[in-house]
Write an enzyme that holds these catalytic residues in place. Structure first.
Site, short mmCIF file in Angstrom:
data_model
loop_
_atom_site.label_atom_id
_atom_site.label_comp_id
_atom_site.label_asym_id
_atom_site.label_seq_id
_atom_site.Cartn_x
_atom_site.Cartn_y
_atom_site.Cartn_z
N LYS A 141 -2.71 -8.64 11.00
CA LYS A 141 -2.54 -7.46 10.15
C LYS A 141 -3.92 -6.85 9.91
O LYS A 141 -4.82 -7.53 9.42
CB LYS A 141 -1.89 -7.88 8.83
CG LYS A 141 -1.63 -6.75 7.86
CD LYS A 141 -0.96 -7.34 6.61
CE LYS A 141 -0.68 -6.26 5.57
NZ LYS A 141 -0.09 -6.85 4.35
N ASP A 149 -8.96 -5.33 -7.82
CA ASP A 149 -8.24 -5.55 -6.56
C ASP A 149 -7.56 -4.25 -6.17
O ASP A 149 -6.45 -3.96 -6.62
CB ASP A 149 -7.23 -6.68 -6.74
CG ASP A 149 -6.61 -7.11 -5.41
OD1 ASP A 149 -6.85 -6.44 -4.39
OD2 ASP A 149 -5.89 -8.14 -5.39
N LYS A 181 3.70 1.04 -3.67
CA LYS A 181 4.60 -0.11 -3.63
C LYS A 181 4.87 -0.62 -5.04
O LYS A 181 3.96 -0.73 -5.86
CB LYS A 181 3.98 -1.21 -2.76
CG LYS A 181 3.91 -0.82 -1.29
CD LYS A 181 3.10 -1.79 -0.46
CE LYS A 181 2.98 -1.32 0.98
NZ LYS A 181 2.03 -2.12 1.76
N GLU A 228 2.96 3.82 11.12
CA GLU A 228 2.22 2.54 11.07
C GLU A 228 3.05 1.41 11.69
O GLU A 228 4.24 1.56 11.92
CB GLU A 228 1.83 2.21 9.63
CG GLU A 228 2.99 2.22 8.65
CD GLU A 228 3.34 0.85 8.13
OE1 GLU A 228 3.17 -0.13 8.88
OE2 GLU A 228 3.80 0.76 6.99
N VAL A 257 -1.74 1.11 6.31
CA VAL A 257 -1.93 2.54 6.06
C VAL A 257 -3.36 2.97 6.38
O VAL A 257 -3.60 3.95 7.08
CB VAL A 257 -1.56 2.89 4.60
CG1 VAL A 257 -2.01 4.32 4.26
CG2 VAL A 257 -0.06 2.75 4.38
N SER A 300 -6.48 -1.54 -3.06
CA SER A 300 -6.20 -1.42 -1.64
C SER A 300 -7.16 -0.45 -0.95
O SER A 300 -7.52 0.60 -1.50
CB SER A 300 -4.76 -0.95 -1.43
OG SER A 300 -4.53 -0.60 -0.08
N ALA A 301 -7.51 -0.78 0.30
CA ALA A 301 -8.32 0.12 1.13
C ALA A 301 -7.57 1.40 1.45
O ALA A 301 -8.19 2.40 1.87
CB ALA A 301 -8.74 -0.59 2.41
N ASP A 302 -6.25 1.42 1.25
CA ASP A 302 -5.49 2.66 1.47
C ASP A 302 -6.05 3.79 0.62
O ASP A 302 -6.13 4.95 1.07
CB ASP A 302 -4.01 2.46 1.12
CG ASP A 302 -3.31 1.45 2.02
OD1 ASP A 302 -3.93 0.99 3.00
OD2 ASP A 302 -2.14 1.13 1.72
#
Length: 296
Positions: free
Chosen positions: A85, A135, A156, A24, A105, A137-139
């Site tokens: 981003k 909330d 993370k 990435e 990602v 992440s789209a990951d």
């Protein structure tokens, strides 16, 4: 389907059926300061090559999804303050607008899949944010629908790791931990959670991925690779630092895509550079394992 622009090295490797590892680019555009970002990106590519695979750093350049960047393109991502981003949902807008973007990602997975690359190395994945279960992440959702194996150092540390692990289970994403029983916590080797299958051999991981495909699972696979012992930061110390940085971000009204770069910057400042050094070490470690899996 759109076919990403590929470097000659990547295109040749894919045509010959040789192992390729996607990398990435937000680590270049938003993860580290110049010139360390470009230096690290090229060093990570060299790690992949040293293990017998071909690196394909992914980004969007002037509206064109790319798999395999030139050193000049890497430098541009590292120096140009206009680079945006992009998560997977942003790719259409970036392409239509002719923008240049570092890919997260989720976006890297999407472009890698379009290019026919099945293995991807990153630092850490996104997940469920602390204090807000909505909330997410789209990951995680990209992992649930895109058949790419992702090697990371866990979720993370700034996120809610237990809830992220639960979400991965809900989304049917297979999880393997390399060489350990405990799921790692990015800067630290042990998050206090056990998740997925322990695998001590890259070939075993490759076999699980092949079996997932054989049964038509239709998801990606997550491989959590603990940071090397010598580079890990004490969990208690990093946890307290993250809590303070999260409180500061909240007070300053920092939200959305700006949260992670802010937190990483604060962590690096408070730890006097040790967090950045740990980040670099774990990314190289993940690239090495990803290349070995790709070769297997």
């Amino acid at each position: 389907m759109l076919k990403p622009q590929m470097s000659d090295e990547v295109a040749t490797a894919l045509a010959q059926g040789r192992p390729v590892v996607a990398l990435e680019s937000t680590i270049i555009s938003h993860g580290m300061p110049w010139p360390r970002n470009a230096e690290v990106a090229l060093a990570v590519e060299d790690v992949v090559r040293s293990e017998g695979a071909v690196p394909a750093t992914v980004a969007v350049v002037d509206g064109v999804p790319c798999a395999g960047l030139t050193p000049v393109q890497v430098e541009r991502l590292g120096r140009d303050t206009n680079v945006v981003k992009a998560a997977s949902r942003d790719l259409g807008a970036c392409i239509a607008g002719g923008l240049t973007a570092g890919t997260t990602v989720s976006a890297t997975m999407r472009i890698a899949a379009l290019a026919g690359i099945g293995v991807f190395a990153t630092g850490g994945i996104g997940g469920v944010h602390r204090g807000d279960g909505m909330d997410v992440s789209a990951d995680l959702t990209e992992l649930s629908v895109t058949d790419v194996l992702v090697v990371c150092a866990g979720v993370k540390s700034i996120l809610d790791i237990p809830r992220t692990i639960e979400m991965l289970e809900t989304l049917r994403v297979p999880v393997a931990v390399f060489g350990a029983d405990a799921f790692p916590a990015f800067y630290s080797r042990d998050s206090g959670n056990v998740a997925g299958e322990r695998c001590d051999d890259p070939a075993r991981i490759a076999a699980i991925r092949a079996a997932n495909a054989a049964v038509g699972l239709g998801t990606g696979m997550l491989v959590a690779n603990p940071i090397p012992e010598a580079d890990a930061l004490p969990a208690d110390e990093i946890g307290a630092t993250i809590d303070a940085a999260l409180a500061e971000a909240d007070e300053r009204g920092i939200t959305g895509k700006e949260v992670t770069p802010f937190l990483l910057g604060r962590l690096n400042a408070v730890t006097e550079g040790r967090a950045l050094d740990a980040n670099i070490a774990l990314v190289k470690n993940n690239a090495r394992l990803a290349a070995r899996i790709a070769v297997a």
